[in-house]
Design an enzyme around this catalytic site. Structure first.
Site, PDB file in Angstrom:
ATOM      1  N   PRO A  50      13.143 -17.093  28.801  1.00  0.00           N
ATOM      2  CA  PRO A  50      13.970 -17.486  29.855  1.00  0.00           C
ATOM      3  C   PRO A  50      13.655 -19.113  29.932  1.00  0.00           C
ATOM      4  O   PRO A  50      12.587 -19.489  30.070  1.00  0.00           O
ATOM      5  CB  PRO A  50      13.577 -16.916  30.847  1.00  0.00           C
ATOM      6  CG  PRO A  50      12.992 -15.678  30.628  1.00  0.00           C
ATOM      7  CD  PRO A  50      12.317 -15.853  29.171  1.00  0.00           C
ATOM      8  N   GLU A  51      14.639 -19.703  29.922  1.00  0.00           N
ATOM      9  CA  GLU A  51      14.793 -21.339  30.209  1.00  0.00           C
ATOM     10  C   GLU A  51      15.237 -21.613  31.502  1.00  0.00           C
ATOM     11  O   GLU A  51      15.511 -20.666  32.541  1.00  0.00           O
ATOM     12  CB  GLU A  51      15.562 -22.070  28.981  1.00  0.00           C
ATOM     13  CG  GLU A  51      15.102 -21.680  27.768  1.00  0.00           C
ATOM     14  CD  GLU A  51      16.139 -22.325  26.563  1.00  0.00           C
ATOM     15  OE1 GLU A  51      16.429 -23.397  26.753  1.00  0.00           O
ATOM     16  OE2 GLU A  51      16.053 -21.686  25.644  1.00  0.00           O
ATOM     17  N   ARG A  64       5.742  -7.965  26.811  1.00  0.00           N
ATOM     18  CA  ARG A  64       4.951  -8.685  26.169  1.00  0.00           C
ATOM     19  C   ARG A  64       3.658  -9.248  26.647  1.00  0.00           C
ATOM     20  O   ARG A  64       2.699  -9.516  26.020  1.00  0.00           O
ATOM     21  CB  ARG A  64       5.604  -9.731  25.075  1.00  0.00           C
ATOM     22  CG  ARG A  64       6.894  -8.789  24.218  1.00  0.00           C
ATOM     23  CD  ARG A  64       7.384  -9.941  23.285  1.00  0.00           C
ATOM     24  NE  ARG A  64       6.341 -10.299  22.134  1.00  0.00           N
ATOM     25  CZ  ARG A  64       6.713 -11.008  21.400  1.00  0.00           C
ATOM     26  NH1 ARG A  64       7.886 -11.687  21.092  1.00  0.00           N
ATOM     27  NH2 ARG A  64       5.658 -11.557  20.346  1.00  0.00           N
ATOM     28  N   ARG A 119       7.632 -38.256  16.589  1.00  0.00           N
ATOM     29  CA  ARG A 119       7.918 -36.583  16.608  1.00  0.00           C
ATOM     30  C   ARG A 119       9.423 -36.457  16.414  1.00  0.00           C
ATOM     31  O   ARG A 119      10.066 -37.197  16.717  1.00  0.00           O
ATOM     32  CB  ARG A 119       7.249 -35.772  17.549  1.00  0.00           C
ATOM     33  CG  ARG A 119       5.851 -36.017  17.665  1.00  0.00           C
ATOM     34  CD  ARG A 119       5.169 -35.170  18.813  1.00  0.00           C
ATOM     35  NE  ARG A 119       5.064 -33.900  18.343  1.00  0.00           N
ATOM     36  CZ  ARG A 119       4.684 -32.807  19.191  1.00  0.00           C
ATOM     37  NH1 ARG A 119       4.349 -32.985  20.253  1.00  0.00           N
ATOM     38  NH2 ARG A 119       4.555 -31.771  18.654  1.00  0.00           N
TER      39      ARG A 119
END
Length: 281
Positions: free
Chosen positions: A2-3, A109, A154
């Site tokens: 979930p974001e 999980r 990056r």
């Protein structure tokens, strides 16, 4: 996982149901990730807020109950408890108008996290403490994006997922915003124009997903147990091999820093990193 839109959806649903209630009992799965749930017993819930992907329940006596959903976590309310092998914690809340309520945390999980801390003291939760600005706030600006990205080497996609450039963004909404802004996820620098586009489109994507109740592919359900609907409105994420909705080119995918990314090779061409002086202009 979930974001921001999924967590914000849950926050908006939970807040009117739990604020003002006292936590009168609790139980937690025998794991350090969940055991602190019981430390909230006796406190009243004063508000429910969100920071990045974290839910923050402000409690009486100057404490906060912090919940991170992990990959498969779900917070829901119900009048009774039911047998559920994946329930990792529950809180019994005081009755309102004669009706008791249970707040439950289900996590298949077990990657979620529950903590009780002194208000605003996130020293034990460095990933929460070190979050970047909220993408929907005034602190998330193109100048901030350029300063952050162009001083490092990056991938831009990696920065978006790292939570220090911006809080709450994960793989789904990073791919969507980069596609809309026509930015390649493997770029290592960003121009002023593209930084402005990224901020604009990231906000649009997140706001749209919140409106649709978040995105569900597998596990995510909201506080009412319903699936999100934004998966029906995605332009890029999960569409590798399909035509770009902007130019018709086949969308491609690749792995950047161990995370799968999808993009249009025509609309999102890779740009060379400029000379160092360009980052300061």
């Amino acid at each position: 996982m979930p974001e921001l839109p999924e967590v914000e959806t849950i926050r908006r649903q939970l807040s009117p149901q739990v604020v003002g209630r006292e936590i009168i009992a609790s139980s937690a799965f025998e794991s350090d990730r969940f055991l602190e749930a019981v430390l909230a017993i006796g406190a009243h819930i004063e508000s429910v807020s969100r920071r990045g992907k974290y839910l923050i329940f402000s409690l009486s006596a100057g404490q906060e109950l912090i919940v991170h959903l992990g990959m498969t976590g779900a917070l829901q309310v119900a009048p009774t408890l039911t047998e559920d092998p994946y329930c990792r914690a529950w809180w019994k809340l005081s009755a309102t108008s004669g009706q008791q309520m249970f707040l439950t945390f289900r996590d298949i999980r077990r990657f979620g996290k529950i903590a009780v801390v002194a208000a605003d003291d996130y020293s034990r939760l460095p990933t929460l403490r070190d979050l970047g600005p909220e993408p929907l706030s005034e602190d998330f600006t193109p100048d901030w994006v350029r300063e952050f990205v162009n001083r490092r080497s990056r991938f831009l996609k990696t920065h978006l997922l790292g939570q220090r450039l911006v809080a709450g963004v994960g793989n789904i909404y990073a791919d969507e915003a980069l596609w809309r802004a026509a930015i390649n996820p493997s770029d290592r620098s960003i121009s002023r124009r593209h930084a402005t586009l990224l901020v604009e489109h990231l906000r649009e994507v997140l706001a749209s997903s919140i409106e649709h109740g978040g995105t569900t592919f597998r596990d995510y359900v909201n506080a009412n147990g319903a699936r999100g609907g934004h998966q029906h409105h995605l332009d890029c994420y999960g569409r590798a091999g399909e035509p770009c909705r902007r130019c018709g080119t086949t969308l491609t995918k690749g792995v950047l820093d161990a995370r799968t990314s999808t993009w249009c090779p025509a609309c999102q061409p890779r740009r060379r990193r400029p000379a160092p002086s360009s980052a300061r202009t």
